[in-house]
Write a protein that holds these residues in place. Structure first.
Motif, short mmCIF file in Angstrom:
data_model
loop_
_atom_site.label_atom_id
_atom_site.label_comp_id
_atom_site.label_asym_id
_atom_site.label_seq_id
_atom_site.Cartn_x
_atom_site.Cartn_y
_atom_site.Cartn_z
N ASP A 186 -13.32 2.10 -2.02
CA ASP A 186 -13.24 3.55 -1.87
C ASP A 186 -12.47 4.02 -0.63
O ASP A 186 -11.64 4.92 -0.74
CB ASP A 186 -14.64 4.18 -1.90
CG ASP A 186 -15.25 4.15 -3.29
OD1 ASP A 186 -14.51 3.95 -4.28
OD2 ASP A 186 -16.49 4.32 -3.38
N PRO A 187 -12.69 3.44 0.56
CA PRO A 187 -11.93 3.92 1.73
C PRO A 187 -10.42 3.73 1.61
O PRO A 187 -9.66 4.38 2.32
CB PRO A 187 -12.49 3.09 2.89
CG PRO A 187 -13.81 2.60 2.43
CD PRO A 187 -13.69 2.43 0.94
N PHE A 188 -9.99 2.85 0.72
CA PHE A 188 -8.56 2.55 0.55
C PHE A 188 -8.03 3.10 -0.78
O PHE A 188 -6.92 2.78 -1.17
CB PHE A 188 -8.35 1.03 0.64
CG PHE A 188 -8.93 0.48 1.92
CD1 PHE A 188 -8.24 0.60 3.11
CD2 PHE A 188 -10.19 -0.11 1.93
CE1 PHE A 188 -8.78 0.12 4.30
CE2 PHE A 188 -10.74 -0.59 3.10
CZ PHE A 188 -10.03 -0.47 4.29
N HIS A 189 -8.84 3.92 -1.44
CA HIS A 189 -8.48 4.54 -2.72
C HIS A 189 -8.15 3.51 -3.79
O HIS A 189 -7.36 3.77 -4.70
CB HIS A 189 -7.34 5.55 -2.55
CG HIS A 189 -7.62 6.57 -1.49
ND1 HIS A 189 -8.50 7.60 -1.67
CD2 HIS A 189 -7.16 6.68 -0.21
CE1 HIS A 189 -8.58 8.31 -0.56
NE2 HIS A 189 -7.78 7.77 0.34
N GLY A 190 -8.77 2.33 -3.67
CA GLY A 190 -8.56 1.28 -4.66
C GLY A 190 -9.32 1.58 -5.94
O GLY A 190 -10.42 2.14 -5.91
N PRO A 232 -2.93 2.97 -4.34
CA PRO A 232 -1.83 3.93 -4.28
C PRO A 232 -1.16 3.96 -2.91
O PRO A 232 0.01 4.33 -2.81
CB PRO A 232 -2.48 5.27 -4.60
CG PRO A 232 -3.77 4.94 -5.27
CD PRO A 232 -4.18 3.60 -4.74
N GLY A 233 -1.87 3.57 -1.87
CA GLY A 233 -1.33 3.57 -0.51
C GLY A 233 -0.41 2.41 -0.20
O GLY A 233 0.02 2.23 0.94
N GLY A 234 -0.11 1.57 -1.18
CA GLY A 234 0.84 0.48 -0.98
C GLY A 234 0.23 -0.77 -0.36
O GLY A 234 -1.00 -0.92 -0.27
N MET A 235 1.12 -1.66 0.05
CA MET A 235 0.70 -2.96 0.58
C MET A 235 -0.18 -2.84 1.82
O MET A 235 -1.10 -3.62 2.01
CB MET A 235 1.92 -3.84 0.89
CG MET A 235 2.55 -4.43 -0.34
SD MET A 235 1.50 -5.60 -1.23
CE MET A 235 1.63 -7.05 -0.19
N ALA A 236 0.10 -1.87 2.67
CA ALA A 236 -0.73 -1.71 3.88
C ALA A 236 -2.18 -1.47 3.49
O ALA A 236 -3.09 -2.06 4.08
CB ALA A 236 -0.19 -0.59 4.75
N ALA A 237 -2.41 -0.61 2.53
CA ALA A 237 -3.78 -0.33 2.08
C ALA A 237 -4.43 -1.56 1.45
O ALA A 237 -5.59 -1.85 1.71
CB ALA A 237 -3.79 0.84 1.10
N ALA A 238 -3.67 -2.29 0.63
CA ALA A 238 -4.21 -3.49 -0.01
C ALA A 238 -4.59 -4.53 1.04
O ALA A 238 -5.66 -5.14 0.96
CB ALA A 238 -3.19 -4.07 -1.00
N TYR A 280 -0.97 -3.87 -5.65
CA TYR A 280 -2.03 -4.34 -6.52
C TYR A 280 -2.65 -5.63 -5.98
O TYR A 280 -1.95 -6.48 -5.44
CB TYR A 280 -1.48 -4.60 -7.93
CG TYR A 280 -0.88 -3.36 -8.53
CD1 TYR A 280 -1.67 -2.50 -9.28
CD2 TYR A 280 0.44 -3.02 -8.30
CE1 TYR A 280 -1.14 -1.33 -9.81
CE2 TYR A 280 0.99 -1.86 -8.82
CZ TYR A 280 0.19 -1.01 -9.57
OH TYR A 280 0.71 0.14 -10.08
N ALA A 281 -3.95 -5.75 -6.16
CA ALA A 281 -4.64 -7.02 -5.96
C ALA A 281 -4.81 -7.59 -7.36
O ALA A 281 -5.42 -6.95 -8.23
CB ALA A 281 -5.98 -6.81 -5.28
N GLY A 290 -10.54 -19.20 -8.49
CA GLY A 290 -9.48 -18.31 -8.94
C GLY A 290 -8.36 -18.21 -7.93
O GLY A 290 -8.42 -18.79 -6.84
N ASP A 291 -7.36 -17.47 -8.32
CA ASP A 291 -6.21 -17.19 -7.49
C ASP A 291 -6.12 -15.68 -7.33
O ASP A 291 -6.28 -14.94 -8.31
CB ASP A 291 -4.93 -17.70 -8.15
CG ASP A 291 -5.04 -19.18 -8.49
OD1 ASP A 291 -5.18 -19.99 -7.55
OD2 ASP A 291 -5.00 -19.53 -9.68
N VAL A 292 -5.88 -15.22 -6.11
CA VAL A 292 -5.76 -13.79 -5.84
C VAL A 292 -4.50 -13.56 -5.04
O VAL A 292 -4.24 -14.28 -4.06
CB VAL A 292 -6.99 -13.26 -5.06
CG1 VAL A 292 -6.82 -11.78 -4.73
CG2 VAL A 292 -8.27 -13.49 -5.85
N ILE A 293 -3.71 -12.58 -5.47
CA ILE A 293 -2.51 -12.21 -4.73
C ILE A 293 -2.50 -10.70 -4.52
O ILE A 293 -3.11 -9.96 -5.29
CB ILE A 293 -1.21 -12.64 -5.45
CG1 ILE A 293 -1.09 -11.96 -6.82
CG2 ILE A 293 -1.13 -14.15 -5.58
CD1 ILE A 293 0.27 -12.15 -7.46
N LEU A 294 -1.83 -10.29 -3.48
CA LEU A 294 -1.51 -8.88 -3.27
C LEU A 294 -0.03 -8.75 -3.56
O LEU A 294 0.78 -9.54 -3.07
CB LEU A 294 -1.80 -8.45 -1.83
CG LEU A 294 -3.23 -8.66 -1.34
CD1 LEU A 294 -3.36 -8.22 0.11
CD2 LEU A 294 -4.23 -7.92 -2.22
#
Length: 120
Positions: free
Chosen positions: A31-35, A61-67, A5-6, A89-93
């Motif tokens: 879209d290319p990462f199914h986010g 859905p593709g996990g951390m690599a996709a994020a 998740y982002a 803001g703050d953003v984390i993966l």
């Protein structure tokens, strides 16, 4: 593989034209990462502590690599300043847990030799 998740905690949102353009363009970067957006600034209720601002949660859905690939992608990097120039803001993966996750396992690790309680 668990989804990733982002997660964004955004402060002082403003309807600047650049932010509107960012919103118009972000889905094409996902879209290319199914986010997909799971939470996007909806109503929130603070039940403990303080929470100034709003929340955004995007699932990969593709996990951390996709994020990671999405965040580093040229398409996303091209629009990122449209948001960051106007919204603090703050953003984390963060990696999610799999469907068989049981918090009892975490408790057992905390009681055992692994003081962090984190699965590795």
């Amino acid at each position: 593989m668990p989804a990733a998740y982002a997660f964004a905690h955004l402060h002082d949102r403003s309807p600047h034209p650049d932010v509107i353009e960012y919103l118009e363009r972000i889905q094409a970067t996902l879209d290319p990462f199914h986010g997909r957006f799971v939470i996007h600034g909806g109503t929130l209720e603070v039940v403990e502590g303080e929470w100034p601002g709003s929340v955004v949660l995007i699932e990969f859905p593709g996990g951390m690599a996709a994020a990671r690939k999405w965040y580093a992608s040229p398409a996303y990097q091209d629009i990122l300043a449209l948001r960051t120039d106007h919204i603090e803001g703050d953003v984390i993966l963060v990696e999610g847990v799999g469907p068989g996750y049981d918090p009892l396992n975490r408790a057992e690790k905390l009681r055992s030799a692994d003081p962090t309680g984190y699965e590795r």
